[in-house]
Design a protein around this motif. Structure first.
Motif, short mmCIF file in Angstrom:
data_model
loop_
_atom_site.label_atom_id
_atom_site.label_comp_id
_atom_site.label_asym_id
_atom_site.label_seq_id
_atom_site.Cartn_x
_atom_site.Cartn_y
_atom_site.Cartn_z
N PRO A 185 39.32 30.56 38.06
CA PRO A 185 40.56 30.93 37.38
C PRO A 185 40.81 30.16 36.08
N CYS B 196 39.29 30.32 33.22
CA CYS B 196 39.26 31.25 32.08
C CYS B 196 40.55 32.06 32.00
N ASP B 197 41.06 32.51 33.14
CA ASP B 197 42.32 33.27 33.15
C ASP B 197 43.46 32.43 32.61
N TYR B 198 43.49 31.16 33.00
CA TYR B 198 44.50 30.22 32.50
C TYR B 198 44.40 30.10 30.97
N MET C 236 45.75 33.15 29.33
CA MET C 236 47.22 33.19 29.41
C MET C 236 47.86 32.27 28.38
N MET D 76 49.69 30.11 37.15
CA MET D 76 48.25 29.95 37.09
C MET D 76 47.85 28.49 37.33
#
Length: 181
Positions: free
Chosen positions: A22, A24-26, A29, A126
């Motif tokens: 996660p 990369c998602d953070y 965002m 996140m």
């Protein structure tokens, strides 16, 4: 079949885009939040010079927030103290104007600031997910991100006050009303 990087660099938007953690998602965002702050700045024009200065400084801090999970921590107690100070200054300017939930509406840049507020909350969530996944989250990050969400809200109140736009209260049918003390 697992997706993988193309050997053509033009077909790679971000070096970590195919990782499954996660992190990369953070980073995406927080990048989105920084872009949304840029949108607010575009709507400000020459109005609200101190707010403009604060948002320009925040863009740098948001990118420090971005790299603070994969890289070394870039959010310090001094950054939190600065943001608390700026929050308190704006809050004092609009003291008593909002006493409950209000509908997120108004002229630009108010809706853009509300989107920043929502995105900051997503960043906090996140950070919770990263921690749950066993990824080290420096304690300054959730403190800063939570404060950031509240900061964006107070900015919506300041802008609406300066524009003489009334807040529209939201009364929930889902939760009991607080009892007067």
């Amino acid at each position: 079949m697992a997706l993988s990087k193309s050997p053509d660099i033009r077909e790679l938007c971000y070096p970590f885009i195919f990782e499954s953690k996660p992190t990369c998602d953070y980073e995406i965002m927080t990048d989105e939040l920084c872009c949304q702050v840029g949108m607010v700045l575009a709507h400000l024009g020459d109005a609200w010079p101190s707010l403009r200065e604060d948002l320009l400084h925040l863009q740098t801090l948001i990118y420090h927030l971005n790299g603070s999970v994969r890289g070394k921590n870039g959010i310090f107690d001094s950054d939190i103290d600065w943001l608390k100070y700026r929050y308190d200054c704006y809050q004092q300017a609009v003291s008593g104007r909002v006493s409950g939930f209000v509908l997120p509406q108004g002229p630009m840049p108010v809706p853009a600031l509300h989107l920043c507020r929502c995105q900051a909350k997503k960043v906090v969530r996140m950070l919770v997910r990263l921690d749950e996944a066993g990824i080290k989250v420096p304690p300054t990050l959730p403190r800063f991100a939570n404060l950031l969400a509240n900061f964006f809200f107070v900015l919506t109140v300041v802008v609406k006050s300066d524009l003489n736009v009334q807040e529209v209260p939201y009364v929930s049918i889902n939760y009991p009303a607080p009892r007067p003390s």
